[in-house]
Design an enzyme around this catalytic site. Structure first.
Site, PDB file in Angstrom:
ATOM      1  CB  SER A 183     -21.939  47.035  82.661  1.00 18.75           C
ATOM      2  OG  SER A 183     -21.007  46.109  83.171  1.00 18.75           O
TER       3      SER A 183
HETATM    4  C1  LIG Z   1     -17.389  44.990  84.189  1.00 22.12           C
HETATM    5  S1  LIG Z   1     -16.995  44.611  85.838  1.00 22.12           S
HETATM    6  C2  LIG Z   1     -18.465  43.917  86.497  1.00 22.12           C
HETATM    7  C3  LIG Z   1     -19.637  44.820  86.646  1.00 22.12           C
HETATM    8  C4  LIG Z   1     -20.578  44.364  87.732  1.00 22.12           C
HETATM    9  N1  LIG Z   1     -21.371  43.220  87.364  1.00 22.12           N
HETATM   10  C5  LIG Z   1     -21.453  45.478  88.259  1.00 22.12           C
HETATM   11  O1  LIG Z   1     -22.677  45.341  88.322  1.00 22.12           O
HETATM   12  O2  LIG Z   1     -20.886  46.493  88.670  1.00 22.12           O
HETATM   13  C6  LIG Z   1     -16.015  43.127  85.693  1.00 22.12           C
HETATM   14  C7  LIG Z   1     -15.609  42.563  87.033  1.00 22.12           C
HETATM   15  O3  LIG Z   1     -15.117  41.248  86.845  1.00 22.12           O
HETATM   16  C8  LIG Z   1     -14.120  41.032  87.817  1.00 22.12           C
HETATM   17  N2  LIG Z   1     -13.321  39.862  87.412  1.00 22.12           N
HETATM   18  C9  LIG Z   1     -12.313  39.795  86.517  1.00 22.12           C
HETATM   19  N3  LIG Z   1     -11.844  38.549  86.428  1.00 22.12           N
HETATM   20  C10 LIG Z   1     -12.577  37.798  87.286  1.00 22.12           C
HETATM   21  C11 LIG Z   1     -12.562  36.436  87.651  1.00 22.12           C
HETATM   22  N4  LIG Z   1     -11.693  35.587  87.106  1.00 22.12           N
HETATM   23  N5  LIG Z   1     -13.440  36.015  88.580  1.00 22.12           N
HETATM   24  C12 LIG Z   1     -14.330  36.869  89.155  1.00 22.12           C
HETATM   25  N6  LIG Z   1     -14.384  38.182  88.852  1.00 22.12           N
HETATM   26  C13 LIG Z   1     -13.527  38.638  87.922  1.00 22.12           C
HETATM   27  C14 LIG Z   1     -13.363  42.337  87.829  1.00 22.12           C
HETATM   28  O4  LIG Z   1     -12.576  42.471  89.005  1.00 22.12           O
HETATM   29  C15 LIG Z   1     -14.485  43.339  87.729  1.00 22.12           C
HETATM   30  O5  LIG Z   1     -14.918  43.753  88.976  1.00 22.12           O
END
Ligand SMILES: C[S@@+](CC[C@H](N)C(=O)[O-])C[C@H]1O[C@@H](n2cnc3c(N)ncnc32)[C@H](O)[C@@H]1O
Length: 376
Positions: free
Chosen positions: A75
């Site tokens: 992000s």
């Molecule tokens: C915007 S990214 C996260 C950024 C992260 N916090 C970083 O520091 O890089 C969103 C993440 O949420 C994950 N995601 C989506 N649905 C999810 C779920 N139900 N449970 C856990 N992770 C999930 C995606 O695979 C993705 O990697």
């Protein structure tokens, strides 16, 4: 506000994978940038106060091909810092993060909770979780990464003092509230299908409910099972649609699709209604509304110099619902998104309110009455 580098102690570069993705103006999709092939471009992306796309199409599209949909990213740094500040993490806190992605946010959390604290991070995608574990280990950051659906929380290490999601939700999962200590804070991007979304900061009193206020605008990718879907009716289906025109002006239609104007309110009042906008050419824009669940669809054709035509298909009249919600916004003094708050009740109902939880302007959001009508 201090520059993001002063607010986030963990260097970003060691968490960014060697292949990242950028917009491709030629195809309208996403193409990869390789650190090995174009080190300068990769470095520029890492240094910028911008999100970096690290996965497309749930990993099914590999570097070298054209991707369709970003599914993981690191992000925007200043936003990461704002979200961590909103979470008010203290030394010794036990924190649950939902959406590990690259692991960078988790590493920053780890730094903030100190040696007596604990960070658990949930990632639904196995390949991403493994990459994050490697990066966190390399950085010497002790975070437990679990490959799991974060909407179920992680009971094994509950209860948590703080929960932070870095993927957006339409409904705040029950599990997050159940796994929080009384007084805990939950920070999550929250949005409707129509307008995604806002930074929601909830507090958990300990009686099974949670409540808090909406904040700044942010557009996070959705958790996997709450992704929005659109309909693509055929020419034959559209020719059989109900047809009309609207007297709404281009300015009013702009207001209806803009977060800081009416779009947030419309989303709160019109459930299960995904908004898409497509510029066909310099003189034509299509605004479309989709409810896959009831197979309802509407299109507004904005054409320069002509009446704006409306097409509506299916059991719901989505344009009429959005137009009525816009009229309510006008009559109610043009409420801005930051005037809203949300209470998630003990039985999981999402009740949205204007200014105060006891306001006369409060209603159940994202609920459809049996039979299809809207609850507001
Ligand atoms: C915007 S990214 C996260 C950024 C992260 N916090 C970083 O520091 O890089 C969103 C993440 O949420 C994950 N995601 C989506 N649905 C999810 C779920 N139900 N449970 C856990 N992770 C999930 C995606 O695979 C993705 O990697």
């Amino acid at each position: 506000m201090t520059a993001w580098r002063d607010r986030l102690g963990v260097p970003r570069d060691r968490f960014i994978p060697p292949e990242v993705w950028v917009d491709d103006p030629v195809t309208g999709g996403f193409v990869s940038v390789s650190r090995k092939i174009d080190q300068a471009r990769w470095r520029e992306l890492v240094e910028a106060d911008e999100p970096i796309i690290t996965q497309v199409d749930d990993g099914k599209t590999r570097p070298g091909a054209v991707g369709f949909q970003p599914t993981s990213s690191c992000s925007k740094p200043s936003l990461v810092a704002d979200m961590l500040d909103a979470l008010q993490v203290e030394d010794g806190h036990r924190v649950l993060e939902i959406g590990t992605g690259t692991g960078w946010n988790a590493a920053n959390l780890r730094e903030r909770v100190g040696d007596d604290g604990q960070v658990t991070s949930l990632e639904v995608d196995l390949e991403l979780a493994e990459q994050a574990v490697r990066a966190l280990t390399g950085a010497g950051s002790a975070v437990l990464v679990v490959t799991a659906d974060g909407t179920k929380g992680y009971p094994d290490r509950a209860p948590y003092d703080r929960l932070i999601a870095t993927a957006s939700v339409r409904r705040v999962p029950r599990a997050w509230i159940e796994q929080a200590v009384p007084g805990a804070v939950i920070v999550t991007p929250w949005g409707t299908d129509y307008c995604n979304g806002t930074l929601l900061r909830l507090t958990v009193p300990g009686d099974g409910s949670a409540w808090g206020r909406c904040g700044k605008n942010l557009r996070f990718m959705r958790v996997r099972d709450q992704r929005r879907e659109f309909l693509d009716p055929s020419g034959a289906e559209i020719s059989g649609a109900d047809k009309g025109t609207t007297l709404r002006s281009a300015r009013e239609l702009f207001e209806m699709t803009e977060f800081s104007r009416a779009a947030f309110t419309i989303g709160l009042r019109v459930p299960s209604c995904y908004l898409t906008i497509e510029d066909i050419d310099a003189d034509h824009r299509h605004i479309e509304l989709h409810d896959v669940r009831t197979a309802s669809w509407a299109r507004v054709v904005m054409a320069r110099g002509a009446d704006f035509e409306i097409y509506q298909l299916g059991p719901r009249r989505l344009w009429d619902e959005a137009d009525a919600a816009y009229a309510w916004w006008l009559e109610s003094g043009l409420p801005s998104p930051d005037r809203y708050g949300l209470t998630v009740t003990v039985n999981g109902t999402h009740e949205v309110w204007l200014d105060e939880p006891t306001s006369e302007h409060r209603w159940t959001v994202q609920g459809l009455k049996p039979g299809g009508g809207c609850s507001p």
